[in-house]
Motif scaffolding. Structure first.
Motif, short mmCIF file in Angstrom:
data_model
loop_
_atom_site.label_atom_id
_atom_site.label_comp_id
_atom_site.label_asym_id
_atom_site.label_seq_id
_atom_site.Cartn_x
_atom_site.Cartn_y
_atom_site.Cartn_z
N ARG A 184 0.82 -1.21 0.00
CA ARG A 184 0.00 0.00 0.00
C ARG A 184 0.86 1.26 0.00
O ARG A 184 0.51 2.27 -0.61
N TYR A 185 2.00 1.24 0.69
CA TYR A 185 2.87 2.41 0.73
C TYR A 185 3.37 2.75 -0.68
O TYR A 185 3.39 3.92 -1.08
N SER B 141 1.99 1.83 -3.52
CA SER B 141 0.84 2.19 -4.34
C SER B 141 0.44 3.64 -4.14
O SER B 141 0.17 4.38 -5.10
N ASP B 142 0.43 4.09 -2.88
CA ASP B 142 0.09 5.48 -2.59
C ASP B 142 1.13 6.44 -3.16
O ASP B 142 0.79 7.50 -3.70
N VAL C 124 -3.79 -1.44 -5.43
CA VAL C 124 -2.52 -2.01 -4.99
C VAL C 124 -2.05 -3.09 -5.95
O VAL C 124 -0.86 -3.25 -6.21
#
Length: 330
Positions: free
Chosen positions: A283-284, A286-287, A294
């Protein structure tokens, strides 16, 4: 049903062009569809009427394109055919779009795994760029480091301005993506996804690089660093840098140093995705990259390397007494 396919195709593109002018569709999509229409679809439907273009004929056309070109080109051609049929259904007596009954487009080629750099490879490339006078003149060392520190898309890196950098918070605000289309020319759009406009946190080394660059550029202009505005990586005249020109300079650098054609600005985006997912939940990454899902990060951008020992270490709990040697039958 006697209406010619070519006539309907041109009307559909005209309608699509109107939607681009209204801001409802992208100019880059229009460029893609016009190219596929003129080069791949139109030559195969010349002389045909809409009544001739049944599911069987559509399937034959698509399979022919797939054999001659690629699955990607065929999928876009299918979209074009579906679009013109949709236009015909909306504006005439036709009730069914036969494109949906054609066989799915199959890609028999195995997809290549994403190519990302190991950390030592990235550092070695930075060193090559620092020692390359042509690359330095073209700003490639700083541009490469910026992509490596942010994972930005090529057009996002071109579009970033000094006003977008908060040096105190160590954050860069991503507000757009450079694109060039026939309809609009060069412009900064809102980005490729709903998450494209985002804040990107900056590593300390990248903040230092940007501060040094700002001080250097400000000194050349005879102003205070804090007063500097405009593109961080402009062209040689101070204007907006073209993505095509950046890729040209990148290719020349690649040739000069014997790097494979896999090395593109996007390579650093994959590298960022890989480095982050090796250490943090996906997620990190992807953000940071501005992905909507994701799965897009993990499936498309993470370069697979040697398998990690971490899963095996976790599974050690299932070893039981076998950790001290097997007690079962030989």
């Amino acid at each position: 049903m006697d209406t010619k396919v070519v006539a309907v195709g041109e009307k559909w593109l005209s309608e699509f062009r109107e939607q681009v002018d209204l801001g409802n569709r992208s100019g880059s999509s229009l460029d893609t569809y016009e190219h596929r229409w003129n080069t791949h679809v139109k030559p195969r439907v010349l002389g045909l009427s809409m009544g001739d273009l049944d599911a069987g004929r559509v399937d034959t056309i698509l399979q022919d394109i797939n054999r001659a070109l690629s699955a990607s080109s065929t999928k876009t051609a299918r979209t074009v055919l579906s679009g013109l049929w949709g236009y015909a259904v909306r504006n005439g007596p036709l009730k069914i779009n036969p494109v949906r009954d054609a066989r799915p487009v199959e890609n028999r080629k195995r997809r290549k795994a994403p190519r990302a750099l190991e950390v030592h490879e990235a550092l070695a490339i930075f060193e090559l760029a620092d020692g390359d006078e042509i690359a330095v003149r073209q700003d490639l060392p700083d541009i490469m480091r910026f992509y490596a520190g942010t994972g930005e898309r090529t057009g996002e890196g071109i579009a970033v301005r000094w006003e977008h950098i908060d040096f105190k918070a160590k954050v860069a605000r991503m507000e757009g993506n450079f694109v060039r289309t026939k309809a609009d020319g060069a412009k900064i759009n809102d980005g490729k996804s709903e998450n494209a406009q985002r804040d990107v946190v900056l590593a300390d080394w990248l903040v230092t690089m940007l501060l040094n660059r700002r001080a250097r550029v400000a000194a050349q202009r005879g102003i205070a660093p804090e007063a500097l505005t405009g593109w961080i990586f402009p062209n040689s005249k101070g204007g907006l840098r073209e993505a095509s020109n950046l890729r040209r300079d990148w290719r020349a650098f690649r040739v000069r140093h014997g790097l494979g054609d896999w090395f593109t600005p996007r390579t650093f985006r994959r590298t960022v995705a890989t480095v982050l997912t090796d250490a943090l939940p996906a997620r990190y990454a992807s953000d940071l990259l501005g992905h909507s899902r994701v799965s897009q990060t993990t499936d498309t951008y993470v370069g697979r390397k040697a398998p990690s020992r971490r899963p095996a270490e976790v599974l050690e709990v299932l070893g039981g007494d076998l950790k001290e040697g097997s007690k079962g039958a030989p």
